[in-house]
Design a protein around this motif. Structure first.
Motif, PDB file in Angstrom:
ATOM      1  N   UNK A 442       0.853  -1.188   0.000  1.00  0.00           N
ATOM      2  CA  UNK A 442       0.000   0.000   0.000  1.00  0.00           C
ATOM      3  C   UNK A 442       0.894   1.245   0.000  1.00  0.00           C
ATOM      4  N   UNK A 443       0.656   2.131  -0.951  1.00  0.00           N
ATOM      5  CA  UNK A 443       1.464   3.344  -1.111  1.00  0.00           C
ATOM      6  C   UNK A 443       0.560   4.562  -1.080  1.00  0.00           C
ATOM      7  N   UNK A 444       0.940   5.554  -0.261  1.00  0.00           N
ATOM      8  CA  UNK A 444       0.166   6.798  -0.250  1.00  0.00           C
ATOM      9  C   UNK A 444       0.350   7.553  -1.560  1.00  0.00           C
ATOM     10  N   UNK A 445      -0.724   8.176  -2.019  1.00  0.00           N
ATOM     11  CA  UNK A 445      -0.685   8.896  -3.295  1.00  0.00           C
ATOM     12  C   UNK A 445       0.430   9.935  -3.324  1.00  0.00           C
ATOM     13  N   UNK A 446       0.675  10.590  -2.191  1.00  0.00           N
ATOM     14  CA  UNK A 446       1.679  11.651  -2.153  1.00  0.00           C
ATOM     15  C   UNK A 446       3.099  11.135  -2.385  1.00  0.00           C
ATOM     16  N   UNK A 447       3.310   9.831  -2.241  1.00  0.00           N
ATOM     17  CA  UNK A 447       4.655   9.255  -2.380  1.00  0.00           C
ATOM     18  C   UNK A 447       4.934   8.730  -3.779  1.00  0.00           C
ATOM     19  N   UNK A 448       3.953   8.794  -4.680  1.00  0.00           N
ATOM     20  CA  UNK A 448       4.116   8.174  -6.001  1.00  0.00           C
ATOM     21  C   UNK A 448       5.323   8.733  -6.741  1.00  0.00           C
ATOM     22  N   UNK A 502      -6.017  13.603  -7.732  1.00  0.00           N
ATOM     23  CA  UNK A 502      -4.997  14.375  -8.444  1.00  0.00           C
ATOM     24  C   UNK A 502      -3.645  13.709  -8.192  1.00  0.00           C
ATOM     25  N   UNK A 503      -3.005  13.217  -9.239  1.00  0.00           N
ATOM     26  CA  UNK A 503      -1.674  12.642  -9.086  1.00  0.00           C
ATOM     27  C   UNK A 503      -0.653  13.669  -9.559  1.00  0.00           C
ATOM     28  N   UNK A 519      -7.191  14.015 -12.278  1.00  0.00           N
ATOM     29  CA  UNK A 519      -6.293  15.006 -12.880  1.00  0.00           C
ATOM     30  C   UNK A 519      -4.843  14.597 -12.698  1.00  0.00           C
ATOM     31  N   UNK A 520      -3.999  15.055 -13.626  1.00  0.00           N
ATOM     32  CA  UNK A 520      -2.560  14.835 -13.563  1.00  0.00           C
ATOM     33  C   UNK A 520      -1.873  16.191 -13.590  1.00  0.00           C
ATOM     34  N   UNK A 543      -2.474  19.361 -16.035  1.00  0.00           N
ATOM     35  CA  UNK A 543      -1.909  20.688 -15.761  1.00  0.00           C
ATOM     36  C   UNK A 543      -0.388  20.610 -15.844  1.00  0.00           C
ATOM     37  N   UNK A 544       0.218  21.548 -16.570  1.00  0.00           N
ATOM     38  CA  UNK A 544       1.665  21.638 -16.673  1.00  0.00           C
ATOM     39  C   UNK A 544       2.136  22.851 -15.883  1.00  0.00           C
ATOM     40  N   UNK A 545       3.078  22.646 -14.961  1.00  0.00           N
ATOM     41  CA  UNK A 545       3.615  23.739 -14.150  1.00  0.00           C
ATOM     42  C   UNK A 545       5.057  23.970 -14.594  1.00  0.00           C
ATOM     43  N   UNK A 546       5.236  24.876 -15.498  1.00  0.00           N
ATOM     44  CA  UNK A 546       6.550  25.166 -16.053  1.00  0.00           C
ATOM     45  C   UNK A 546       6.405  26.071 -17.259  1.00  0.00           C
ATOM     46  N   UNK A 547       7.476  26.750 -17.610  1.00  0.00           N
ATOM     47  CA  UNK A 547       7.424  27.700 -18.722  1.00  0.00           C
ATOM     48  C   UNK A 547       7.981  27.112 -20.024  1.00  0.00           C
TER      49      UNK A 547
END
Length: 734
Positions: A442-448, A502-503, A519-520, A543-547
């Motif tokens: 079992x893995x928490x989503x935040x650790x993916x 949201x991953x 969402x990704x 969603x892309x976070x970057x320029x």
């Protein structure tokens, strides 16, 4: 400058006792006039300073669990010298001279001391680090002065040999120098490759297997040696070596693989029942699913050894009896880990001291531990000895709820802070849940994201991942060459908990499949996102976070590279895609990117997929494209065979390729219904004759226009019962 030398050769250069056999006049548990040679000992090498000088004192150091005590016993036996276990001595101003007088008596003691000062006898002192812990700094300095008084102004033949851990020996060197003696220093090295093989044989000699002494490694030494080297090479590659043989890899990985506790665990792992299985597919290997458990066993054996050693030292200081149950909670694995984190990160954590101790006892306990921690085998200075230890500590901190008692949270580590073993430790240490009849970590989503980056860093061959969710469960699969694994055991399998819908993933991102109705979010490093090769994302929103976004279909490709296009990046969203309006998109080659979503911004327009096959099938476009890519992934997961149609493990296809994804599930059902795929026991078979009816071949499936190749097959699949029902459901959800 320094060089490597054999410890046995160094010992042979030291003075042997010239006086007759010593007779103990009184018994002391710390003193051994005639130490017995250790059984099954492998002499290691030492690192010697090339600018060595004559000195009456030789300091021999090594990290914890490197085998200092057994080396001290072997040294004393070979020299015929007395051995003193300082862990059992209350060191101080006359601790050593008093012990010699008490044990040897007034006649022998002066004779021995005279021979020692002349350099015609030797004395071996072990466990100076443990004595230091128990005595404190003032008594430690007084003891070192007593050592100088003992050797006096006599010969400098390294006649007093002292063993201990690194930090304590540095303190000893400075103390001796202050009293006028500049000691010679050597450090025990991890075992060389040949020494490691020798220790593995000795470990196996002591194993009783199926009611008899294990001897396969002796009876079939050549195939066993090949089997052993294959396992060692697996581990070497996990440590980052790309050498073709374990011997060539040893220079870079011997620091860990030559560590005696590691060798002992590996030796036990090498036990195999059937000589015919050596070097076959049934022989044990450190595959993805077993490597974490093996490394965990190594690390926790070291932690437990530390617990036992420190408890032995603390018991008299705290006035506790050996049977006192409070001893069992002192210096636990968890407490060690929290203290290691505190030291490596410069403090900031409050250690919850054992509640069973009184305030006065806790003060003594804290003072003792602070003296001992710098010599912990996981540490080198303020950092960790190696990435295996640091990754274990990070994994423990991430997973263990009880660390919160010490003010530490289970927050997911930053993906840039983890090493190649974090993913394996997380897999081995996580709680499990039964999924489809299988126990899955079992893995928490935040650790993916941290797990993805860690796993990729530990692979020599390209690593692949599959992330797939539906309303009931979310799964993550990691594999080295997951398109064509040797079997399901080569894959790390996780089920995801604490799902938010949201991953979040970070650049670089490639060689993977993400399928989600949520969402990704893909974030860049320094505002730059790198995608590819061979990445497919099917999501509700992206969603892309970057320029700046760079896309490549070949890892490391450059302008003018003639690589083919089978590593295309595919991005499909049913809903919206959000990116910086001023984002700059760079794609090489031009066919390396294919996208589909409503109203793409101008940067993406040159990469929009042609009219979706859903326009002729009744499926919503995004779902139609996901089905098309599902078909391609299923068909390319089969391994070619010289004597039969291509095959794939059914467990691999069902649990990893298809998993919990309903689109891929109906794609497989459609292929079976059309007779293109059939089930044979533990395998699926791809019927090439039936596939050829549709003009489909492997090369075309890997190319940039595979959708044209699959158009006829796709059209017939949409007429199957399973696909018709799926189309109705999808149209209703649109």
């Amino acid at each position: 400058m320094s060089s490597r030398a054999a410890l046995r050769d160094l010992v042979d250069s030291l003075p042997r006792n010239a006086i007759g056999g010593l007779v103990e006049q009184s018994i002391d548990s710390s003193f051994f006039a005639h130490p017995v040679a250790p059984a099954s000992y492998v002499w290691p090498d030492v690192i010697v300073d090339d600018d060595k000088h004559a000195s009456p004192v030789l300091l021999v150091t090594a990290p914890g669990a490197m085998g200092k005590s057994v080396a001290a016993r072997a040294t004393a036996h070979r020299l015929g010298s007395p051995l003193v276990d300082l862990a059992k001595v209350a060191i101080g101003g006359d601790g050593l001279t008093g012990l010699l007088t008490r044990v040897l008596g007034w006649t022998q003691a002066p004779q021995f001391v005279t021979s020692l000062q002349r350099g015609t006898a030797s004395l071996v002192l072990d466990s100076l680090d443990e004595a230091h812990l128990a005595a404190g700094r003032a008594h430690f300095l007084a003891f070192m002065k007593n050592v100088v008084e003992l050797v006096g102004q006599g010969s400098s033949n390294s006649q007093v040999v002292i063993f201990g851990r690194r930090d304590t020996m540095e303190s000893a060197y400075l103390a001796l120098a202050e009293y006028g003696v500049e000691a010679q220093q050597v450090s025990i090295s991890p075992l060389a490759y040949g020494q490691t093989c020798e220790l593995i044989d000795l470990v196996l000699d002591d194993i009783v297997h199926q009611g008899r002494s294990y001897d396969l490694h002796r009876q079939h030494s050549v195939p066993f040696g090949q089997h052993r080297d294959a396992v060692l090479l697996d581990m070497a590659r996990a440590l980052g070596s790309d050498a073709q043989t374990v011997q060539l890899a040893w220079e870079s990985v011997g620091g860990f693989l030559g560590y005696p506790p590691v060798v002992r665990v590996l030796g036990r792992h090498l036990v195999i029942d059937n000589p015919a299985a050596l070097n076959s597919s049934t022989a044990p290997r450190t595959s993805g699913s077993t490597r974490g458990g093996l490394l965990r066993e190594v690390v926790e054996e070291i932690l437990d050894r530390e617990s036992a050693k420190v408890r032995d030292q603390l018991r008299p200081a705290l006035g506790l009896e050996p049977s006192d149950p409070r001893l069992g909670v002192l210096y636990s694995r968890e407490e060690q880990i929290v203290r290691l984190l505190q030291r490596s990160r410069g403090g900031g954590r409050e250690i919850a001291l054992p509640g069973s101790l009184s305030p006065d006892e806790n003060a003594i306990y804290q003072d003792q531990i602070e003296n001992f921690l710098p010599d912990h085998p996981f540490l080198r200075g303020s950092g960790f000895e190696n990435v295996v230890f640091s990754d274990y500590v990070l994994a423990y901190e991430t997973l263990a709820d009880t660390v919160q008692v010490h003010g530490t949270t289970n927050s997911a580590p930053n993906a840039t802070s983890v090493g190649p073993f974090f993913a394996h430790f997380v897999h081995a240490m996580s709680a499990t849940s039964r999924v489809d009849g299988d126990e899955v970590a079992v893995l928490r989503e935040a650790c993916i994201d941290a797990v993805l980056k860690s796993y990729s860093a530990g692979c020599i061959d390209p690593s692949n991942f599959v992330y797939s969710d539906n309303p009931d469960q979310t799964r993550l699969f990691l594999g080295e060459g997951v398109d064509h694994p040797t079997g399901p055991s080569d894959v790390l399998k996780f089920t995801i908990s604490e799902r938010s819908g949201v991953v979040e993933l970070t650049s670089p991102l490639g060689r993977g499949l993400v399928i989600t109705r949520g969402s990704v979010v893909i974030s860049g490093v320094a505002d730059e996102i790198q995608l590819g090769p061979d990445l497919s994302v099917f999501a509700e929103d992206i969603q892309f976070v970057g320029k700046r976004i760079g896309v490549s279909s070949a890892m490391g490709s450059t302008i003018g590279d003639s690589s083919d296009n089978d590593g295309r990046v595919t991005l499909i969203a049913r809903g919206s895609v959000d990116s910086d309006p001023e984002m700059k998109l760079s794609v090489y080659p031009a066919t390396a990117l294919a996208i589909f979503w409503s109203n793409p911004s101008y940067q993406w327009l040159g990469h929009v997929l042609k009219l979706a096959p859903g326009s002729i099938s009744g499926l919503p476009p995004a779902a139609a494209w996901q089905l098309m890519f599902g078909l391609r992934r299923l068909l390319t997961s089969f391994q070619a065979s010289a004597t039969a149609d291509p095959s794939a493990f059914s467990e691999f296809v069902d649990r990893i390729i298809v998993g919990s994804n309903p689109v891929f599930h109906v794609a497989l059902e459609g292929l079976v219904e059309l007779g293109i795929v059939s089930r044979e026991g533990a395998l699926y078979r791809l019927r090439l004759a039936r596939l050829s009816d549709y003009g489909v071949n492997y090369a075309a499936l890997r190319g940039p226009d595979f959708e044209n190749t699959l158009e006829g097959l796709y059209s017939d699949m949409m007429k199957t019962d399973s696909l018709q029902e799926f189309a109705r459901d999808e149209s209703g959800n649109e």
